[in-house]
Design a protein around this motif. Structure first.
Motif, PDB file in Angstrom:
ATOM      1  N   SER A  26      45.866  43.290  27.432  1.00 20.16           N
ATOM      2  CA  SER A  26      45.979  42.746  26.236  1.00 20.16           C
ATOM      3  C   SER A  26      46.477  43.627  25.119  1.00 20.16           C
ATOM      4  O   SER A  26      46.948  43.003  24.213  1.00 20.16           O
ATOM      5  CB  SER A  26      44.298  42.831  25.831  1.00 20.16           C
TER       6      SER A  26
ATOM      7  N   ALA B 229      45.028  43.051  43.112  1.00 13.84           N
ATOM      8  CA  ALA B 229      44.048  44.014  43.200  1.00 13.84           C
ATOM      9  C   ALA B 229      42.805  43.560  43.728  1.00 13.84           C
ATOM     10  O   ALA B 229      42.245  44.014  44.667  1.00 13.84           O
ATOM     11  CB  ALA B 229      44.041  44.711  42.138  1.00 13.84           C
TER      12      ALA B 229
ATOM     13  N   ASP C   8      39.129  51.528  32.990  1.00 17.75           N
ATOM     14  CA  ASP C   8      39.608  52.055  31.798  1.00 17.75           C
ATOM     15  C   ASP C   8      38.676  52.468  30.893  1.00 17.75           C
ATOM     16  O   ASP C   8      38.690  52.909  29.893  1.00 17.75           O
ATOM     17  CB  ASP C   8      40.836  51.252  30.958  1.00 17.75           C
TER      18      ASP C   8
ATOM     19  N   VAL D 288      41.149  49.770  43.576  1.00 16.97           N
ATOM     20  CA  VAL D 288      42.190  49.156  44.124  1.00 16.97           C
ATOM     21  C   VAL D 288      43.461  49.537  43.073  1.00 16.97           C
ATOM     22  O   VAL D 288      43.496  49.111  41.816  1.00 16.97           O
ATOM     23  CB  VAL D 288      42.133  47.568  44.254  1.00 16.97           C
TER      24      VAL D 288
HETATM   25  N1  LIG Z   1      45.668  47.284  40.329  1.00 24.64           N
HETATM   26  C1  LIG Z   1      46.073  46.917  39.233  1.00 24.64           C
HETATM   27  N2  LIG Z   1      44.983  46.832  38.269  1.00 24.64           N
HETATM   28  C2  LIG Z   1      45.710  46.588  36.814  1.00 24.64           C
HETATM   29  C3  LIG Z   1      46.981  45.695  36.709  1.00 24.64           C
HETATM   30  N3  LIG Z   1      46.899  45.530  35.520  1.00 24.64           N
HETATM   31  C4  LIG Z   1      45.660  45.864  35.015  1.00 24.64           C
HETATM   32  N4  LIG Z   1      45.072  46.626  35.774  1.00 24.64           N
HETATM   33  C5  LIG Z   1      43.851  46.914  35.783  1.00 24.64           C
HETATM   34  O1  LIG Z   1      42.754  46.033  35.259  1.00 24.64           O
HETATM   35  C6  LIG Z   1      42.171  46.696  34.344  1.00 24.64           C
HETATM   36  C7  LIG Z   1      42.305  45.684  32.937  1.00 24.64           C
HETATM   37  O2  LIG Z   1      43.567  45.904  32.333  1.00 24.64           O
HETATM   38  P1  LIG Z   1      43.762  46.151  30.961  1.00 24.64           P
HETATM   39  O3  LIG Z   1      44.926  47.012  30.857  1.00 24.64           O
HETATM   40  O4  LIG Z   1      42.538  47.157  30.668  1.00 24.64           O
HETATM   41  O5  LIG Z   1      43.766  45.142  30.396  1.00 24.64           O
HETATM   42  P2  LIG Z   1      42.704  44.617  28.781  1.00 24.64           P
HETATM   43  O6  LIG Z   1      41.191  45.072  29.391  1.00 24.64           O
HETATM   44  O7  LIG Z   1      42.930  43.294  29.015  1.00 24.64           O
HETATM   45  O8  LIG Z   1      43.361  45.366  27.766  1.00 24.64           O
HETATM   46  P3  LIG Z   1      42.960  46.776  26.869  1.00 24.64           P
HETATM   47  O9  LIG Z   1      42.000  45.990  26.039  1.00 24.64           O
HETATM   48  O10 LIG Z   1      44.180  47.208  26.539  1.00 24.64           O
HETATM   49  O11 LIG Z   1      42.022  47.441  27.711  1.00 24.64           O
HETATM   50  C8  LIG Z   1      42.257  48.042  34.045  1.00 24.64           C
HETATM   51  O12 LIG Z   1      41.450  48.661  35.013  1.00 24.64           O
HETATM   52  C9  LIG Z   1      43.770  48.126  34.684  1.00 24.64           C
HETATM   53  O13 LIG Z   1      44.234  49.384  35.216  1.00 24.64           O
HETATM   54  C10 LIG Z   1      47.747  46.016  37.846  1.00 24.64           C
HETATM   55  O14 LIG Z   1      48.844  45.102  37.898  1.00 24.64           O
HETATM   56  N5  LIG Z   1      47.202  46.224  39.201  1.00 24.64           N
END
Ligand SMILES: Nc1nc2c(ncn2[C@@H]2O[C@H](COP(=O)(O)OP(=O)(O)OP(=O)(O)O)[C@@H](O)[C@H]2O)c(=O)[nH]1
Ligand SMILES: [Mg+2]
Length: 229
Positions: free
Chosen positions: A206, A62, A88, A32
């Motif tokens: 994060s 999402a 990611d 998504v």
């Molecule tokens: N569709 C969608 N996906 C999102 C959104 N924000 C984050 N994601 C996805 O959600 C997942 C988690 O986001 P990350 O940015 O990895 O957050 P995190 O894991 O807490 O931070 P990192 O440690 O930097 O990876 C990733 O696959 C992002 O692409 C959003 O607004 N919409």
């Protein structure tokens, strides 16, 4: 039958790797995208995923979009288990098998992949993220006697149990909402230690000050809202 939902925003480099490593036991991979401006959508499609686009920004939006799609499917296509993981490549998709096993073999309702500190790559979780997880899970222990140690994104849950939770959070509170509601409904749950590595690409949550603060506030507000409910 197992289906996977992957929220992905601008994850063009990592999304093909995530999809390639998902075990073939999975019947459908649903990516998504929130209007990604890079090649996330075409790369996911070429890697064999079902790609949905959600205009409303947010991790929760999402996930809800993915559930809406599954709800629209014919009964014979409805899964028994839903798995969530990030796009990611920080999770190890091949560990999906060990995350769904307690559901299949021991009839557990809900399984979380806990990002064990001994299995985490250096830098894969930020200081605020580690502190936030510790605070959130300590409060859940205090208020609900929970044994959760992480709000890990990589998780599996029985589809009918997920539907019964009536999930509603649109952004960063999705993971903790699911855990709080599962605790309230006395679902059986289990944590499985999982490996975790540094993400590919740019952080959306994060790794950004704004994301970390908003996520922190959202998570704590869910916990306090539920502890007085
Ligand atoms: N569709 C969608 N996906 C999102 C959104 N924000 C984050 N994601 C996805 O959600 C997942 C988690 O986001 P990350 O940015 O990895 O957050 P995190 O894991 O807490 O931070 P990192 O440690 O930097 O990876 C990733 O696959 C992002 O692409 C959003 O607004 N919409
Ligand atoms: Mg991440």
């Amino acid at each position: 039958m197992v289906k996977v939902i992957i929220p992905a925003y601008n994850e063009e480099a990592s999304i093909p790797l995530v999809i390639a490593d998902i075990p073939k036991v999975v019947e459908e991979i649903i990516v998504v995208s929130n209007n990604s401006t890079d090649n996330t959508e075409i790369n996911a499609l070429n890697a064999g995923a079902t790609v949905l686009v959600e205009n409303k920004k947010g991790y929760g939006y999402a996930c809800l979009k993915g559930m809406e799609y599954i709800a629209s499917l014919d009964e014979t296509q409805k899964p028994d288990i839903i798995v969530f993981l990030d796009g990611d490549y920080s999770d190890y998709p091949e560990e999906l098998t060990k995350i769904i096993t307690p559901i299949i073999e021991d009839d557990i309702d809900f399984v979380i992949g806990a990002r064990d500190k001994n299995l985490r790559e250096e830098g894969s979780m930020t200081g605020p993220q580690i502190f936030g997880n510790w605070l959130a899970t300590s409060l859940m222990k205090l208020f609900f006697g929970s044994t959760f140690t992480d709000l890990g994104p990589f998780r599996a849950i029985k589809y009918d149990k997920l539907l019964a939770l009536e999930m509603e959070d649109k952004t960063y509170g999705w993971t903790v909402e699911m855990q709080l509601k599962a605790l309230k409904r006395k679902y059986s749950y289990k944590e499985i230690p999982v490996n975790y590595r540094n993400r590919i690409g740019v952080s959306k949550v994060s790794g950004t000050v704004k994301g970390a603060i908003f996520a922190g506030v959202k998570i704590l507000s869910w916990i306090f809202k539920y502890s007085f409910k």
